[in-house]
Design a protein around this motif. Sequence first.
Motif, PDB file in Angstrom:
ATOM      1  N   ARG A  11      -4.460  53.549  26.749  1.00 23.64           N
ATOM      2  CA  ARG A  11      -4.913  54.706  25.967  1.00 23.64           C
ATOM      3  C   ARG A  11      -3.820  55.230  25.034  1.00 23.64           C
ATOM      4  N   ASP A  31       8.220  53.869  25.849  1.00 22.75           N
ATOM      5  CA  ASP A  31       7.606  53.313  27.056  1.00 22.75           C
ATOM      6  C   ASP A  31       8.730  52.698  27.896  1.00 22.75           C
ATOM      7  N   ALA A  71       0.714  58.690  30.254  1.00 28.35           N
ATOM      8  CA  ALA A  71       1.168  57.809  31.343  1.00 28.35           C
ATOM      9  C   ALA A  71       0.113  57.835  32.446  1.00 28.35           C
ATOM     10  N   ASN A  73      -1.591  58.639  36.028  1.00 26.81           N
ATOM     11  CA  ASN A  73      -1.587  59.935  36.727  1.00 26.81           C
ATOM     12  C   ASN A  73      -0.375  60.171  37.624  1.00 26.81           C
ATOM     13  N   HIS A  76       2.757  61.577  35.843  1.00 26.91           N
ATOM     14  CA  HIS A  76       2.681  62.748  34.968  1.00 26.91           C
ATOM     15  C   HIS A  76       3.768  63.778  35.269  1.00 26.91           C
ATOM     16  N   ASN A 122     -10.104  66.898  26.384  1.00 22.75           N
ATOM     17  CA  ASN A 122     -10.851  66.692  25.152  1.00 22.75           C
ATOM     18  C   ASN A 122     -12.341  66.985  25.280  1.00 22.75           C
TER      19      ASN A 122
HETATM   20  N1  LIG Z   1      -9.145  62.007  28.371  1.00 21.60           N
HETATM   21  C1  LIG Z   1      -9.803  60.893  28.665  1.00 21.60           C
HETATM   22  O1  LIG Z   1     -11.007  60.810  28.449  1.00 21.60           O
HETATM   23  C2  LIG Z   1      -9.054  59.739  29.287  1.00 21.60           C
HETATM   24  C3  LIG Z   1      -9.620  58.458  29.311  1.00 21.60           C
HETATM   25  C4  LIG Z   1      -8.873  57.405  29.869  1.00 21.60           C
HETATM   26  C5  LIG Z   1      -7.620  57.636  30.409  1.00 21.60           C
HETATM   27  N2  LIG Z   1      -7.098  58.915  30.381  1.00 21.60           N
HETATM   28  C6  LIG Z   1      -5.765  59.191  30.960  1.00 21.60           C
HETATM   29  O2  LIG Z   1      -4.774  58.501  30.222  1.00 21.60           O
HETATM   30  C7  LIG Z   1      -3.644  58.278  31.063  1.00 21.60           C
HETATM   31  C8  LIG Z   1      -3.052  56.891  30.815  1.00 21.60           C
HETATM   32  O3  LIG Z   1      -4.010  55.904  31.085  1.00 21.60           O
HETATM   33  P1  LIG Z   1      -3.754  54.387  30.628  1.00 21.60           P
HETATM   34  O4  LIG Z   1      -4.940  53.635  31.065  1.00 21.60           O
HETATM   35  O5  LIG Z   1      -3.349  54.338  29.181  1.00 21.60           O
HETATM   36  O6  LIG Z   1      -2.485  53.989  31.535  1.00 21.60           O
HETATM   37  P2  LIG Z   1      -1.570  52.697  31.419  1.00 21.60           P
HETATM   38  O7  LIG Z   1      -1.051  52.426  32.794  1.00 21.60           O
HETATM   39  O8  LIG Z   1      -2.266  51.602  30.666  1.00 21.60           O
HETATM   40  O9  LIG Z   1      -0.344  53.146  30.479  1.00 21.60           O
HETATM   41  C9  LIG Z   1       0.630  54.067  30.885  1.00 21.60           C
HETATM   42  C10 LIG Z   1       1.956  53.701  30.226  1.00 21.60           C
HETATM   43  O10 LIG Z   1       2.906  54.741  30.499  1.00 21.60           O
HETATM   44  C11 LIG Z   1       4.185  54.149  30.654  1.00 21.60           C
HETATM   45  N3  LIG Z   1       5.092  55.099  31.341  1.00 21.60           N
HETATM   46  C12 LIG Z   1       5.083  55.509  32.627  1.00 21.60           C
HETATM   47  N4  LIG Z   1       6.094  56.371  32.868  1.00 21.60           N
HETATM   48  C13 LIG Z   1       6.753  56.531  31.696  1.00 21.60           C
HETATM   49  C14 LIG Z   1       7.887  57.293  31.294  1.00 21.60           C
HETATM   50  N5  LIG Z   1       8.560  58.087  32.148  1.00 21.60           N
HETATM   51  N6  LIG Z   1       8.302  57.203  30.017  1.00 21.60           N
HETATM   52  C15 LIG Z   1       7.656  56.407  29.140  1.00 21.60           C
HETATM   53  N7  LIG Z   1       6.561  55.655  29.448  1.00 21.60           N
HETATM   54  C16 LIG Z   1       6.117  55.718  30.716  1.00 21.60           C
HETATM   55  C17 LIG Z   1       3.887  52.872  31.445  1.00 21.60           C
HETATM   56  O11 LIG Z   1       4.936  51.936  31.343  1.00 21.60           O
HETATM   57  C18 LIG Z   1       2.581  52.404  30.783  1.00 21.60           C
HETATM   58  O12 LIG Z   1       2.814  51.498  29.722  1.00 21.60           O
HETATM   59  C19 LIG Z   1      -4.100  58.549  32.495  1.00 21.60           C
HETATM   60  O13 LIG Z   1      -3.518  59.759  32.950  1.00 21.60           O
HETATM   61  C20 LIG Z   1      -5.614  58.709  32.389  1.00 21.60           C
HETATM   62  O14 LIG Z   1      -6.119  59.680  33.289  1.00 21.60           O
HETATM   63  C21 LIG Z   1      -7.790  59.941  29.818  1.00 21.60           C
END
Ligand SMILES: NC(=O)c1ccc[n+]([C@@H]2O[C@H](COP(=O)([O-])OP(=O)(O)OC[C@H]3O[C@@H](n4cnc5c(N)ncnc54)[C@H](O)[C@@H]3O)[C@@H](O)[C@H]2O)c1
Length: 329
Positions: A11, A31, A71, A73, A76, A122
């Motif tokens: 995302r 990242d 990132a 959950n 976070h 959102n």
């Molecule tokens: N609002 C919505 O409708 C919606 C929809 C889907 C996902 N989300 C949320 O989006 C978030 C991410 O989901 P995703 O599927 O993209 O996850 P993902 O695991 O694909 O990506 C997360 C990225 O964060 C990086 N990361 C972790 N810790 C870090 C740090 N300290 N510094 C820098 N980078 C770091 C990881 O290496 C990874 O590449 C989740 O919290 C999820 O709940 C929201």
Amino acid sequence: MKGICVGMGRRGRSWYKWAQDAGLEVVGVVDINRSILDASCDEHQIPESMRFESIGDAVKGTGAEVATVCAANPDHAACLTQCLDAGVHVIIEKPMVETPEDARMIDLKAREMGLTVAVAQNYRFSPEMRTIREAILRGEIGEIVSVQVTFHRWRPTQGLYLPLLMNQSIHHFDAIRWILDADPDWCFAKSFNPHWNECDGPTVVEAVYGLSNGVVATYSGSYVTQGKNTSYSGSWRVEGSAGQLTFAGSDKDNPVVLSRRDPEEQMELSLLTGDMAGPAQVCREFLNAIENGKRPPTNSADNIKSLSMCWAADVSSRENRIVNFDEFV
Ligand SMILES: NC(=O)c1ccc[n+]([C@@H]2O[C@H](COP(=O)([O-])OP(=O)(O)OC[C@H]3O[C@@H](n4cnc5c(N)ncnc54)[C@H](O)[C@@H]3O)[C@@H](O)[C@H]2O)c1
């Protein structure tokens, strides 16, 4: 305003665009996983000089004032802590954090440092929720009595903490508070995992909430439906003293319908559409608030009230009792 985008996973790649649509000058991306960082940066043609493997280095190297965080959950709380320690305001994907302890810690830390944490709830900004909220504010259905939200989908939940509540219901709970301008008072819930599925639970939640304005909200959600899906938005019904608002979900261009019994009438309301995607809109609200020295609508203190609806359902179910919300504030 200069900012960095943290987390370039599934995302996060879209957040790079949403942040720019919202008016952020993105000066760095971060990242901790180098291959994900490089793959996403190559895709967006982001130069090497803008790529960072830590939040602290990115803020130091760019002079950013804000960060967007996307990132997973469980990461976070750490990401928020790193952003605040680096001295930047943050908007983070939902759920802000997973536990009440982390939520209080982050909210307090932000206040002490004079920084703002906001959450990308959102769904609040969807055309349908904005239309329902405005209709309620105009008094179209009179005094509100009750709200019902149903959500049923199939989604494998392996490895997720409070999967349905933290990933999906949080959006619905936040939207319930938003359309009613009310906070939760009490909750009684059953939250469980049906024995016949292999997902990590709880995957089903049946909950009743009393809200500060006397409205009762009932919530029925499942990540393990074996039948027809609702849309992610869920299906909504708001009952008032002068009528009813319904919305069957955002997947099939379903309208928001206002109906009244006496005299009998039914009409589709024109949707209040925004000029950008929901995450970009919530990011723009955040940036506007920072620029004008205000608290954004989805600030950390406000978000704790929405998150509390998740935690309350969990506690109520495990302890088989009505939970009062002052336990979480
Ligand atoms: N609002 C919505 O409708 C919606 C929809 C889907 C996902 N989300 C949320 O989006 C978030 C991410 O989901 P995703 O599927 O993209 O996850 P993902 O695991 O694909 O990506 C997360 C990225 O964060 C990086 N990361 C972790 N810790 C870090 C740090 N300290 N510094 C820098 N980078 C770091 C990881 O290496 C990874 O590449 C989740 O919290 C999820 O709940 C929201």
